[in-house]
Design a protein around this motif. Structure first.
Motif, short mmCIF file in Angstrom:
data_model
loop_
_atom_site.label_atom_id
_atom_site.label_comp_id
_atom_site.label_asym_id
_atom_site.label_seq_id
_atom_site.Cartn_x
_atom_site.Cartn_y
_atom_site.Cartn_z
N VAL A 55 0.84 -1.19 0.00
CA VAL A 55 0.00 0.00 0.00
C VAL A 55 0.88 1.25 0.00
CG1 VAL A 55 -1.72 1.32 1.31
CG2 VAL A 55 -1.97 -1.16 1.07
N THR A 56 1.95 1.23 0.76
CA THR A 56 2.86 2.38 0.80
C THR A 56 3.48 2.65 -0.56
OG1 THR A 56 3.36 1.99 3.13
CG2 THR A 56 4.94 3.30 1.89
N SER A 67 2.36 7.45 3.46
CA SER A 67 1.29 6.46 3.54
C SER A 67 0.16 6.96 4.45
CB SER A 67 1.82 5.12 4.00
OG SER A 67 2.45 5.23 5.25
N ALA A 71 -3.60 7.17 3.34
CA ALA A 71 -4.61 6.41 4.10
C ALA A 71 -5.82 7.29 4.44
CB ALA A 71 -3.99 5.83 5.36
N LYS A 75 -9.53 6.66 2.68
CA LYS A 75 -10.70 6.34 3.50
C LYS A 75 -11.80 7.39 3.33
CE LYS A 75 -12.13 4.31 7.69
NZ LYS A 75 -11.72 3.23 8.53
N SER A 81 -10.45 1.41 4.20
CA SER A 81 -8.99 1.51 4.04
C SER A 81 -8.56 0.90 2.71
CB SER A 81 -8.29 0.78 5.18
OG SER A 81 -8.40 -0.63 5.00
N THR A 83 -6.32 -1.36 2.26
CA THR A 83 -6.22 -2.81 2.43
C THR A 83 -7.59 -3.47 2.35
OG1 THR A 83 -4.26 -2.51 3.81
CG2 THR A 83 -5.39 -4.63 3.97
#
Length: 95
Positions: A55-56, A67, A71, A75, A81, A83
Motif C-alpha cells: 500500500v505504501t 502512507s 490512508a 478512507k 482503508s 487494504t
C-alpha cells in the motif's frame, strides 16, 4: 515534458488551462480535487491489479507524500482503508 518556446505557445497553454479549470468549476470540482480524485482512483486500480505491491508503494507511486496522507485520503474518498478495498475487490473477483 513540454517546452514552450514562444509567447504564443505560452498563451495557448494558459488559455487551455483556464478552459479546463472553468469546465471543472461547472462540474463542481476544483482542479486540486480533480487531480486528487484521479490519483486515488489510479491507486485503487493498482491495489486490485497488483496485489503484491505494498500500500505504501502504491501511495508513493501515485503522488502521495506519505502512507498516512494516502490512508486518510483513501478512507475519506472510498469509505474504507486501502487494504480493505484490495481484499474486498479480490474476493469479488474470485466469486
Amino acid at each position: 515534458m513540454i517546452t514552450l518556446k514562444s509567447p504564443r505557445e505560452i498563451e495557448i497553454m494558459a488559455r487551455a488551462g483556464r478552459i479546463v479549470a472553468g469546465t471543472l468549476a461547472l462540474m463542481g470540482e476544483t482542479v486540486q480535487a480533480f487531480v486528487r480524485r484521479l490519483r486515488l482512483e489510479r491507486a485503487a486500480l493498482r491495489l486490485v491489479h497488483n496485489p503484491a505491491t505494498s500500500v505504501t508503494e502504491v501511495a508513493i507511486d501515485c503522488g502521495f507524500s506519505s502512507s498516512a496522507t494516502f490512508a486518510r485520503a483513501f478512507k475519506e474518498h472510498f469509505g474504507c482503508s486501502a487494504t480493505e478495498w484490495r481484499d474486498d475487490e479480490s474476493k469479488q473477483r474470485k466469486a
